[in-house]
Design an enzyme around this catalytic site. Structure first.
Site, PDB file in Angstrom:
ATOM      1  N   GLY A 138      -9.173  15.440  -2.318  1.00 22.48           N
ATOM      2  CA  GLY A 138      -8.208  15.593  -1.236  1.00 22.48           C
ATOM      3  C   GLY A 138      -8.396  16.905  -0.515  1.00 22.48           C
ATOM      4  O   GLY A 138      -9.061  17.815  -1.027  1.00 22.48           O
ATOM      5  N   CYS A 172     -12.853  16.199  -8.139  1.00 19.43           N
ATOM      6  CA  CYS A 172     -12.671  17.286  -7.169  1.00 19.43           C
ATOM      7  C   CYS A 172     -11.221  17.784  -7.201  1.00 19.43           C
ATOM      8  O   CYS A 172     -10.811  18.384  -8.189  1.00 19.43           O
ATOM      9  CB  CYS A 172     -13.105  16.833  -5.775  1.00 19.43           C
ATOM     10  SG  CYS A 172     -13.361  18.204  -4.615  1.00 19.43           S
ATOM     11  N   TYR A 173     -10.423  17.520  -6.159  1.00 18.08           N
ATOM     12  CA  TYR A 173      -9.022  17.950  -6.205  1.00 18.08           C
ATOM     13  C   TYR A 173      -8.329  17.346  -7.417  1.00 18.08           C
ATOM     14  O   TYR A 173      -7.457  17.981  -8.026  1.00 18.08           O
ATOM     15  CB  TYR A 173      -8.300  17.519  -4.923  1.00 18.08           C
ATOM     16  CG  TYR A 173      -6.854  17.953  -4.876  1.00 18.08           C
ATOM     17  CD1 TYR A 173      -6.492  19.176  -4.310  1.00 18.08           C
ATOM     18  CD2 TYR A 173      -5.842  17.157  -5.408  1.00 18.08           C
ATOM     19  CE1 TYR A 173      -5.167  19.598  -4.287  1.00 18.08           C
ATOM     20  CE2 TYR A 173      -4.520  17.559  -5.387  1.00 18.08           C
ATOM     21  CZ  TYR A 173      -4.183  18.778  -4.833  1.00 18.08           C
ATOM     22  OH  TYR A 173      -2.870  19.186  -4.817  1.00 18.08           O
ATOM     23  N   HIS A 209     -18.459  14.705  -6.438  1.00 15.49           N
ATOM     24  CA  HIS A 209     -17.987  13.377  -6.029  1.00 15.49           C
ATOM     25  C   HIS A 209     -18.961  12.300  -6.519  1.00 15.49           C
ATOM     26  O   HIS A 209     -19.980  12.039  -5.882  1.00 15.49           O
ATOM     27  CB  HIS A 209     -17.851  13.301  -4.504  1.00 15.49           C
ATOM     28  CG  HIS A 209     -16.671  14.047  -3.972  1.00 15.49           C
ATOM     29  ND1 HIS A 209     -15.432  13.474  -3.817  1.00 15.49           N
ATOM     30  CD2 HIS A 209     -16.545  15.341  -3.580  1.00 15.49           C
ATOM     31  CE1 HIS A 209     -14.584  14.368  -3.341  1.00 15.49           C
ATOM     32  NE2 HIS A 209     -15.232  15.518  -3.199  1.00 15.49           N
ATOM     33  N   GLU A 254     -18.475   9.169  -6.448  1.00 16.28           N
ATOM     34  CA  GLU A 254     -18.298   7.922  -5.701  1.00 16.28           C
ATOM     35  C   GLU A 254     -19.238   7.782  -4.516  1.00 16.28           C
ATOM     36  O   GLU A 254     -19.444   6.668  -4.002  1.00 16.28           O
ATOM     37  CB  GLU A 254     -16.842   7.776  -5.220  1.00 16.28           C
ATOM     38  CG  GLU A 254     -16.375   8.761  -4.169  1.00 16.28           C
ATOM     39  CD  GLU A 254     -15.813  10.052  -4.721  1.00 16.28           C
ATOM     40  OE1 GLU A 254     -14.919  10.618  -4.088  1.00 16.28           O
ATOM     41  OE2 GLU A 254     -16.279  10.485  -5.800  1.00 16.28           O
ATOM     42  N   ASP A 294     -13.232 -11.980   8.458  1.00 19.04           N
ATOM     43  CA  ASP A 294     -12.005 -11.809   7.679  1.00 19.04           C
ATOM     44  C   ASP A 294     -11.034 -12.974   7.866  1.00 19.04           C
ATOM     45  O   ASP A 294     -10.575 -13.583   6.897  1.00 19.04           O
ATOM     46  CB  ASP A 294     -11.310 -10.492   8.060  1.00 19.04           C
ATOM     47  CG  ASP A 294     -12.233  -9.297   7.931  1.00 19.04           C
ATOM     48  OD1 ASP A 294     -13.236  -9.407   7.208  1.00 19.04           O
ATOM     49  OD2 ASP A 294     -11.955  -8.270   8.564  1.00 19.04           O
ATOM     50  N   LYS A 335     -14.549  -5.234   2.658  1.00 16.30           N
ATOM     51  CA  LYS A 335     -15.336  -6.120   3.514  1.00 16.30           C
ATOM     52  C   LYS A 335     -16.454  -6.829   2.749  1.00 16.30           C
ATOM     53  O   LYS A 335     -16.656  -8.030   2.899  1.00 16.30           O
ATOM     54  CB  LYS A 335     -15.919  -5.325   4.683  1.00 16.30           C
ATOM     55  CG  LYS A 335     -16.876  -6.105   5.569  1.00 16.30           C
ATOM     56  CD  LYS A 335     -16.159  -7.167   6.396  1.00 16.30           C
ATOM     57  CE  LYS A 335     -15.591  -6.558   7.663  1.00 16.30           C
ATOM     58  NZ  LYS A 335     -15.042  -7.592   8.576  1.00 16.30           N
TER      59      LYS A 335
END
Length: 519
Positions: free
Chosen positions: A58, A85-86, A175, A177, A233, A375
């Protein structure tokens, strides 16, 4: 989705622009996950009863007294926690450690030295090794909380990774991710499956069966209408709902005349011919183009299209009559956006830009079967449902359509010119076997004219820009590196075959997070 207790991971969002990627990595490991903002995380924890918790990064600083915190009782719940991280910093601070601002900030590629063994590193990293990661921090942990030991360090973060094996608490300053941490997805999978003990058996087949049962329970014998945008979608949502309730569903396709070449016919053919789903096809091209005449402001164009779409849809819903439910192709990123720090759930007709609200006077209940999916997961569900690959794999195309690919005033002539150029571009990409290698490719008709010589005469025509990018999630994008021979071939065809264009340029810019293209 109905997820059994202890089968999921809760992700607490502290505002990182890449929090969604954490959820994607967890789901890629075959484990269901949900994101909740920090100020709604306690409620989500009680509802989900997760097997583990991940605290996201964040933009705030833990050193600020009013910065966000994780619910304190999470650390007493007996479930594993991974702070990123945060998330690592607030965990350290809340459990008695110390975090301080530091001159040696780290942004971008960095290297960590593995200082000790840990369950979260099992089968991944070994003591004494050095590995590339992605850092983005100014503050850093200067004193770990009691019970934690250092398991990795970097030049700018002496406690780049920390672990309390007894409580199964782990913190990483980097990070995992993002793709720039090459082994990051495996680390998150390690946490979800090895540390939290989850099987990793969450599949689209399971999701499909669960959702069909939920739709039937929600709708009963009621009627549902679904607004089709022509995109993946809404199409996947409609096919899933039709499988659940059959002809209780009616689809309304508002054809605004701003779609790519042949796409409107493809939608009608797919739903009426292939699936035999009741479909109302409204040709509203004249209405939309007349309303766009003279308008050059991109935001006003977008808002007009959204409002007019809703007006037309509402009129058709009135004609159908008796529908209690409105189906939407709302995806998880839309849900996350609408329940962020500043607001609650939105009720918007899906147009890929969410440019118009659902009128309260319609008084309809929402059916949103895709609201837990990203998605790429929607595409996987579409394949599970048997939608043709040419439809499921189609590049994303924002709801306002060609209107945002034509900067300045929009007209039918401009739309026709752009459609032809775009069709040639995509045809050549497919012929070269590159369609699936690009996440999105499109042509843009620039509001610029140039003098050219064609044959024995001068021309004064428009400039066409070509854009193609690679991406996994649409949050960031890198330009696709076509070779010169391919671009020359495309440009030659467009100039020769599309009257009104005499010059073609290629856009080589990348897309950093949070930017909007060609608007």
């Amino acid at each position: 989705m109905t997820v059994q207790p202890q089968d999921s991971i809760l992700i607490v969002d502290f505002g990182s622009q890449v929090t969604q990627l954490i959820a994607r990595r967890v789901r890629e490991a075959g484990v269901y996950s949900e994101i909740a903002p920090f100020n709604a995380a306690a409620e989500a924890f009680e509802r989900m009863k997760p097997a583990g918790i991940i605290l996201s990064g964040g933009p705030a600083s833990v050193t600020d007294i009013e910065s966000p915190r994780a619910p304190q009782h999470f650390f007493e719940a007996g479930v594993p926690i991974l702070g990123i991280c945060y998330g690592q910093q607030t965990m350290m601070e809340q459990l008695g450690g110390k975090v301080e601002a530091h001159d040696h900030a780290e942004f971008g590629r960095a290297f960590i030295d593995i200082a000790d063994r840990s369950s979260i590193f099992d089968g991944l990293w070994a003591e004494g090794e050095t590995h590339q990661v992605w850092m983005s921090h100014g503050d850093r942990v200067t004193q770990p909380a009691p019970g934690f030991r250092t398991i990795a360090q970097s030049d700018g973060a002496p406690f780049a990774a920390t672990a309390d094996e007894a409580r199964r608490f782990y913190g990483v300053q980097f990070h995992p991710e993002v793709v720039h941490t090459p082994d990051g997805a495996r680390l998150i999978a390690n946490f979800a499956r090895h540390v939290c003990g989850l099987k990793g058996d969450w599949t689209m087949a399971e999701f499909r069966a669960t959702k069909i049962a939920e739709i039937r329970a929600q709708v009963g014998k009621g009627k549902v209408i679904c607004g089709l945008s022509g995109g993946v979608d809404s199409a996947v949502a409609a096919v899933l709902i039709h499988e659940a309730i059959g002809d209780q569903l009616t689809c309304v396709f508002v054809d605004h005349g701003l779609m790519r070449s042949g796409e409107a016919d493809q939608v009608v053919s797919l739903f009426r011919g292939h699936y035999n789903i009741p479909l109302v096809h409204v040709n509203a091209e004249t209405l939309f183009l007349s309303g766009l005449k003279g308008e050059t402001d991109p935001e006003k164009k977008r808002k007009f299209i959204g409002k007019t779409f809703i007006d037309v849809f509402e009129e058709e819903a009135r004609k159908i009559g008796g529908a209690e439910f409105l189906a939407q192709g709302t995806l998880y990123p839309d849900v996350i956006e609408s329940v962020s720090f500043t607001g609650g759930p939105s009720v918007t007709i899906k147009s890929h830009h969410n440019v118009g609200g659902l009128p309260e006077r319609m008084n309809m209940k929402l059916v949103e079967p895709l609201r837990e999916l990203f998605k790429d997961e929607v595409r996987a569900l579409g394949r599970e449902l048997g939608l043709p690959e040419v439809f499921v794999g189609r590049h994303p195309f924002p709801g306002p359509g060609l209107a945002i690919r034509i900067p300045g005033e929009v007209s039918k002539d401009k739309c026709d010119i752009l459609r032809k150029a775009d069709a040639i571009y995509l045809e050549e990409i497919r012929n070269a076997g590159l369609y699936d290698a690009t996440w999105q490719a499109f042509a843009v008709l620039l509001p610029v004219k140039t003098v050219g010589v064609m044959g024995d005469g001068r021309t004064y025509d428009s400039v066409c820009a070509l854009r193609a990018v690679t991406s996994t999630d649409g949050m960031t994008a890198d330009v696709y590196p076509f070779d010169a021979s391919f671009l020359t071939r495309v440009a030659t065809r467009i100039v020769n075959e599309v009257k009104g264009i005499n010059r073609v340029v290629y856009d080589y810019t990348s897309k950093p997070p949070g930017t909007i293209e060609w608007e």
